[in-house]
Enzyme design. Sequence first.
Site, mmCIF file in Angstrom:
data_model
loop_
_atom_site.group_PDB
_atom_site.id
_atom_site.type_symbol
_atom_site.label_atom_id
_atom_site.label_comp_id
_atom_site.label_asym_id
_atom_site.label_seq_id
_atom_site.Cartn_x
_atom_site.Cartn_y
_atom_site.Cartn_z
ATOM 1 N N GLU A 1 -6.243 -8.254 -0.099
ATOM 2 C CA GLU A 1 -6.517 -8.237 1.560
ATOM 3 C C GLU A 1 -8.008 -7.793 1.574
ATOM 4 O OE1 GLU A 1 -4.387 -5.371 3.778
ATOM 5 O OE2 GLU A 1 -2.584 -6.217 2.828
ATOM 6 N N GLU B 1 0.689 -1.119 -0.086
ATOM 7 C CA GLU B 1 -0.052 0.111 -0.059
ATOM 8 C C GLU B 1 0.894 1.290 -0.048
ATOM 9 O OE1 GLU B 1 -2.626 -0.187 3.280
ATOM 10 O OE2 GLU B 1 -4.057 -1.420 2.328
HETATM 11 C C1 GLA Z 1 -3.862 -2.466 5.097
HETATM 12 C C2 GLA Z 1 -2.625 -3.000 5.406
HETATM 13 C C3 GLA Z 1 -2.544 -4.264 6.380
HETATM 14 C C4 GLA Z 1 -3.349 -4.101 7.591
HETATM 15 C C5 GLA Z 1 -4.758 -3.886 7.091
HETATM 16 C C6 GLA Z 1 -5.604 -3.761 8.103
HETATM 17 O O1 GLA Z 1 -4.525 -3.159 4.074
HETATM 18 O O2 GLA Z 1 -1.858 -3.655 4.149
HETATM 19 O O3 GLA Z 1 -1.206 -4.387 6.768
HETATM 20 O O4 GLA Z 1 -2.910 -3.102 8.284
HETATM 21 O O5 GLA Z 1 -4.699 -2.561 6.227
HETATM 22 O O6 GLA Z 1 -7.088 -3.395 7.700
#
Ligand code: GLA
Length: 657
Positions: A305, A153
């Site tokens: 995710e 991210e």
């Molecule tokens: C993001 C991050 C993860 C985690 C999630 C929690 O997507 O990439 O490492 O922190 O948020 O929702």
Amino acid sequence: MTSLYDTYGHRILFGGDYNPEQWPEEIWPDDIRLMAEAGVNSVTLGVFSWAALEPRPGAREFGWLDRLMDLMHDHRMSVVLATPTASPPPWMGARHPETLPRDENGQTVWYGSRQQFCASSPVYRRYAAALTEDLAARYAAHPALRMWHINNEYCTFCWCDETAGHFRRWLGARYGSLDALNEAWGTAFWSQRYDDWAEIIPPRRAQYMRNPGQMLDFRRFTSDALMECYLAERDIVSRHTPRVPVTTNFMPFWTGQDAWKWAEQEDVVSVDIYPDPADAWGAQYNAMIGDMTRSQARGPWMLMEQAAGPVNWRGVNHPKPRGLNRLWSLQSVAHGADAICYFQWRQSRQGAEKFHSAMLTHAGEQGRTYQEVKQLGAELGRLSEAVAGTDTPSDVAVLHDWESWWADQQDGRISTEVEYPDVVRAWHRALWEAGLTTDFAHPAHELGRYRLVVIPHLYLLTDAAIDNLVAYVRGGGTLVSGFHTGAADQDDRIRAGGMDVRLRELFGISTLQEWWPLDAGSTVECEGFRGTLWSEELEPGGAETVARYQEGELDGLPAVLRNGRAWYLSTLPEPGALRDLLARVAADAEARPVLTGLPAGVEAVRRGELLFLLHHGRQTVTVPVPGRHRDLLSGAAVEGSLELGRYGAAVLREDVR
Ligand code: GLA
């Protein structure tokens, strides 16, 4: 682009981030057992493992990762191996404070959390490249390696001096001369003319409104600077493993990265989606991000995710009611996902995310969350063969552009009530409610294959984009535009007349007198509906007036115009009205809903030869489905109709006996 299908064959990936460095190794066999029982076939390793791999500068601790990679391979699990460069260890910030970002006030953003790196820092880049090189060399030939996951991210902004130098170089390449830069930024206003490149800084905190051209370029630059970091690591891993696909996970519809540009540099496009279970329109949000990501990927994509239950970063963090995790996962598959993964496998007991759910929560293997994950894993296994690699077709495109978003959301704008993502979402929702599956597209993309194209809100349009839209309508396409479209050029310079003349001709508008924004929560009565957010004082020049304003200063003036196949909406109709209008225009344009006569709350999506039926409500409903089908989830034969209970889903294949 390598598709997931090419890499894995007919197989939906199922799994998640596995961060076992949090646990004693004795737990690993238990993890493996429970993963296998849940049908997990992929884990993402190493996302935040920098300190574990390089505990002090230059050191390498690969032993634990070697054992994990082998363990995964022994249990037929594939590994999405991450470069851990999103979270530099404390030693980096302590020894090299210049790697830490500075905020707009020049304050240091310290270590102690994650993502504290300046994308322009040569020291950060050097360390990141060195570790990536060693990681790639070490695991290039490992049989468990299936994909590279670069960083995580990408989202940092930095206003430090190193960034300033980098920004100047970027501007030099964009403009070639200071004169051109001064012209593009309109620095003649407020005595902002630059006489020397060295005077240019990132737009730091200032006395009053900052220069919009500088702000816009800083956003473009930041997206590019982060992408340089991504490309550097991608090129390293690709040199070692030219056939292993590379991805980096996007945040959904996030302002910081021009994901159209980024996606072109990825083999697999992946995204993290966290719809709010308490949002009545959470399913539409999930559909929208799926549509957007599929469009960036130009095909199947990876849900890197999601949360099996609650997140822990909202004000109030709601769990997912029984069945919702399954439903939204199947919905992502319908919208093109070939991988359903989670953050994270096992819920943390310590650290910042100990209240964030996981596939295996504190409640353990008897817990509802794990039991539901297990059911989903089995179901995805049943769908894999028929689904993986197939397309989700669409006749309708929603136009979206990060540059326009950035230009629109600045100080000194007409109305702070206009939030770009909300407007896009309102239009997507209207189409979604009308039962139409939508793609997203950039305004300069080839649009000829769509029957209907909509512009929720593109304040900035380049010349190339405008010509593209005109050509699309001339070529037989139907275009519906929202308000305040095409007001600015690529430098955020207002076009003569407040809307480009080619667009005025396209929509049959002679004069645009004024923009009349509406106050928060207020509406304006129009013929047949109420408008929200915005209104415009327009004089038609050839267009037919479809609906007029019926009160206030604009009483009697056109609210909705139609010029052949080009429609212009100078306000944002309330949701039901926008849905009905777009449904009507879509029908005229022969863009058809997937199924008609669906009960409220039921979504139908076609993917490949399958028909997904997704019930987003809680009351049992009967869904009419013409023909004979078999439900791949339940195995049942379906003739004429089927029942769906609370959060129910069916994946139908035509039964040709
Ligand atoms: C993001 C991050 C993860 C985690 C999630 C929690 O997507 O990439 O490492 O922190 O948020 O929702």
